[in-house]
Design an enzyme around this catalytic site. Structure first.
Site, PDB file in Angstrom:
ATOM      1  N   GLY A 109     -29.942  14.550  99.821  1.00 22.26           N
ATOM      2  CA  GLY A 109     -31.147  14.686 100.082  1.00 22.26           C
ATOM      3  C   GLY A 109     -31.138  15.752  99.417  1.00 22.26           C
TER       4      GLY A 109
ATOM      5  CB  VAL B 197     -20.287  21.402  86.902  1.00 22.95           C
ATOM      6  CG1 VAL B 197     -19.521  20.575  86.867  1.00 22.95           C
ATOM      7  CG2 VAL B 197     -19.739  21.881  89.325  1.00 22.95           C
TER       8      VAL B 197
ATOM      9  NE  ARG C  86     -30.399  10.527 101.993  1.00 24.43           N
ATOM     10  CZ  ARG C  86     -31.652  10.817 101.710  1.00 24.43           C
ATOM     11  NH1 ARG C  86     -32.625  10.525 101.966  1.00 24.43           N
ATOM     12  NH2 ARG C  86     -31.790  12.097 102.852  1.00 24.43           N
TER      13      ARG C  86
ATOM     14  N   GLY D 256     -23.952  15.217  99.954  1.00 22.29           N
ATOM     15  CA  GLY D 256     -23.832  15.543 101.337  1.00 22.29           C
ATOM     16  C   GLY D 256     -22.383  14.194 101.726  1.00 22.29           C
ATOM     17  CG  ASP D 257     -22.479  12.518 105.846  1.00 24.02           C
ATOM     18  OD1 ASP D 257     -23.229  12.866 105.121  1.00 24.02           O
ATOM     19  OD2 ASP D 257     -22.696  12.521 106.764  1.00 24.02           O
TER      20      ASP D 257
ATOM     21  CB  THR E 225     -26.690  18.489 102.986  1.00 25.44           C
ATOM     22  OG1 THR E 225     -27.338  17.877 104.047  1.00 25.44           O
ATOM     23  CG2 THR E 225     -25.301  18.840 103.305  1.00 25.44           C
TER      24      THR E 225
ATOM     25  CG  ASP F  13     -29.242  17.837 107.053  1.00 22.26           C
ATOM     26  OD1 ASP F  13     -30.163  18.490 106.952  1.00 22.26           O
ATOM     27  OD2 ASP F  13     -29.884  16.912 107.226  1.00 22.26           O
TER      28      ASP F  13
ATOM     29  CG  ASP G 118     -24.641  16.798 107.635  1.00 21.83           C
ATOM     30  OD1 ASP G 118     -24.436  17.106 106.658  1.00 21.83           O
ATOM     31  OD2 ASP G 118     -25.378  15.992 108.414  1.00 21.83           O
TER      32      ASP G 118
ATOM     33  NE  ARG H 187     -53.773  26.179 120.042  1.00 20.50           N
ATOM     34  CZ  ARG H 187     -54.870  26.287 119.315  1.00 20.50           C
ATOM     35  NH1 ARG H 187     -54.537  26.689 117.743  1.00 20.50           N
ATOM     36  NH2 ARG H 187     -55.788  25.912 119.266  1.00 20.50           N
TER      37      ARG H 187
ATOM     38  N   GLY I  25     -32.628  17.892 110.130  1.00 22.17           N
ATOM     39  CA  GLY I  25     -31.115  18.370 110.807  1.00 22.17           C
ATOM     40  C   GLY I  25     -31.282  16.564 111.491  1.00 22.17           C
ATOM     41  NE  ARG I  26     -29.997  11.741 108.025  1.00 17.97           N
ATOM     42  CZ  ARG I  26     -29.690  11.919 106.898  1.00 17.97           C
ATOM     43  NH1 ARG I  26     -30.217  10.670 106.133  1.00 17.97           N
ATOM     44  NH2 ARG I  26     -29.338  12.889 105.935  1.00 17.97           N
TER      45      ARG I  26
ATOM     46  CE  LYS J 256     -40.243  35.178 126.347  1.00 24.42           C
ATOM     47  NZ  LYS J 256     -39.977  34.784 125.111  1.00 24.42           N
TER      48      LYS J 256
ATOM     49  NE  ARG K   6     -54.516  22.842 118.873  1.00 26.83           N
ATOM     50  CZ  ARG K   6     -54.895  23.205 119.567  1.00 26.83           C
ATOM     51  NH1 ARG K   6     -54.343  22.356 121.144  1.00 26.83           N
ATOM     52  NH2 ARG K   6     -56.023  23.097 119.798  1.00 26.83           N
TER      53      ARG K   6
ATOM     54  CD  GLN L 111     -37.902  21.824 107.531  1.00 25.72           C
ATOM     55  OE1 GLN L 111     -36.601  22.133 108.768  1.00 25.72           O
ATOM     56  NE2 GLN L 111     -38.165  20.766 108.171  1.00 25.72           N
TER      57      GLN L 111
HETATM   58  O1  F6P Z   1     -30.169  14.976 104.623  1.00 30.97           O
HETATM   59  C1  F6P Z   1     -30.801  16.161 104.452  1.00 30.97           C
HETATM   60  C2  F6P Z   1     -32.378  15.732 104.742  1.00 30.97           C
HETATM   61  O2  F6P Z   1     -33.052  16.885 105.443  1.00 30.97           O
HETATM   62  C3  F6P Z   1     -32.350  15.544 107.090  1.00 30.97           C
HETATM   63  O3  F6P Z   1     -32.604  16.415 107.449  1.00 30.97           O
HETATM   64  C4  F6P Z   1     -33.820  14.221 106.489  1.00 30.97           C
HETATM   65  O4  F6P Z   1     -33.336  13.550 107.861  1.00 30.97           O
HETATM   66  C5  F6P Z   1     -32.970  13.869 105.597  1.00 30.97           C
HETATM   67  O5  F6P Z   1     -32.450  14.442 104.701  1.00 30.97           O
HETATM   68  C6  F6P Z   1     -35.180  13.334 105.324  1.00 30.97           C
HETATM   69  O6  F6P Z   1     -34.706  13.055 103.891  1.00 30.97           O
HETATM   70  P1  F6P Z   1     -35.753  11.876 103.129  1.00 30.97           P
HETATM   71  O7  F6P Z   1     -36.670  12.257 103.805  1.00 30.97           O
HETATM   72  O8  F6P Z   1     -34.999  11.863 101.427  1.00 30.97           O
HETATM   73  O9  F6P Z   1     -35.042  10.571 103.213  1.00 30.97           O
END
Ligand code: F6P
Length: 328
Positions: free
Chosen positions: A15, A27, A76, A106-107, A130, A132, A134, A167, A175-176, A218, A252, A260
């Site tokens: 991503g 780099v 990917r 990422g990972d 990434t 996330d 993570d 509302r 954040g998978r 509130k 809602r 994001q």
């Molecule tokens: O890995 C980053 C991330 O933004 C996750 O939080 C999200 O679930 C995922 O990518 C969605 O990515 P895509 O729509 O590219 O598969």
């Protein structure tokens, strides 16, 4: 010093994240500074397999430090998961006289890099990027701070309409499998509740908390929900559940989605990307491989790929407490 290092390949993979361009720039310019030729391959590992590449120089990365996305594109790669695909990639690198590979991602990206590096005894170094946050071995991944700022301004806007209509809003953030974005933006935007995959707070607690909010006067509420939150409910089911138990609430849902991942990187991400890019090239020159560069206590440190992939990034539980106290 590895004197044989003449050409380095660079890819962005997985991503995209704001700051990837700043990392490419870093780099590339460090390579040029050290007399190494940087080669950019397009669309992550797919580019290594199909050989789509471009020779870069200090000027080809001008004007990109402030740009979201990645000029090298990303993917990917499915083909890189097979030995056949990786063999093709290795052949291409050898054919083009490339001596090392820097992967920005990422990972998943690091897992591919580790397998490839070990199979071919080829130097691979990773730069964590990434939204996330993570990845084990770095307090911040490139893109996390930018994404948090984007989410925070979106929630600020949602707050305006929420309070105008009295509302309750469920705001789903990315954040998978990780609640870092939800936790940080929830605190920063004064959310009444934050639901994250790492902590199962349960729907009942949410109901009690919303009841309490009403009682204390509130008129509107924001609940930030990480997309992989551990209630096991998706955000629309959560809304239905709350409406069933608290019919007084006019609820809602707002799913922030891929906005994001876009936008200009923050100052923090640009500086981080610049630092990590320099270090990655310096370490490759020293002969390091199968490692990731990351930030620990504001110092750039090394983590072996194996640890970075397997290690679990802990959420900052202090933020949960802070959020609880702030949302009385
Ligand atoms: O890995 C980053 C991330 O933004 C996750 O939080 C999200 O679930 C995922 O990518 C969605 O990515 P895509 O729509 O590219 O598969």
């Amino acid at each position: 010093m590895d004197k044989s290092l003449k050409k380095i390949a660079i890819i962005t993979s997985g991503g995209d994240a704001p700051g990837m361009n700043a990392a490419i720039r870093s780099v590339v310019r460090t390579c040029v500074y050290k007399g190494i030729t940087p080669m950019g391959f397009y669309k992550g590992y797919d580019g290594l397999i199909n050989g789509k590449m471009i020779e870069l120089n200090a000027r080809s990365v001008k004007g990109i430090i402030n740009k979201g996305g990645t000029i090298l594109k990303t993917a990917r790669s499915k083909d890189f998961r097979s030995k056949e695909g990786r063999d093709k990639a290795f052949k291409n690198l050898k054919f083009n006289n490339i001596d090392g590979l820097i992967v920005i991602g990422g990972d998943g990206t690091f897992t591919g890099g580790l397998i490839f590096g070990e199979e071919n005894n080829f130097p691979v170094i990773g730069i964590p990027a990434t939204i996330d946050n993570d990845i084990f071995g770095t307090s911040h991944t490139i893109g996390f701070d930018s994404a948090c700022n984007t989410v925070m301004s979106a929630i600020d806007k949602i707050r305006d309409t929420a309070s105008s209509h009295n509302r309750l809003f469920f705001v789903e953030v990315m954040g998978r499998d990780a609640g870092h974005i939800a936790l940080n933006t929830g605190v920063a935007s004064g959310a009444e509740e934050i639901l994250i995959p790492e902590e199962n707070l349960g729907e009942e607690r949410l109901i009690q908390s919303l009841k309490r909010s009403k009682k204390t006067g509130k008129s509107s509420s924001i609940v930030v929900v990480a997309e992989g939150d551990d209630t096991g409910e998706n955000v629309y089911e959560l809304k239905k559940y709350v409406e069933k138990h608290l019919p007084d609430y006019d609820a809602r849902v707002s799913v922030l989605g891929h906005m994001q991942r876009g936008g200009s990187p923050t100052c923090f991400d640009r500086v981080l990307a610049s630092r990590l890019g320099v270090k990655a090239v310096e370490l490759m020159i020293k002969g390091e491989s199968n490692i990731m560069v990351g930030l620990q206590n504001n110092i750039v440190e090394i983590t072996p790929f194996k640890k970075a992939i397997k290690g679990i990034t802990k959420i900052n539980t202090e933020l949960l407490k802070v959020s609880d106290i702030m949302s009385i």
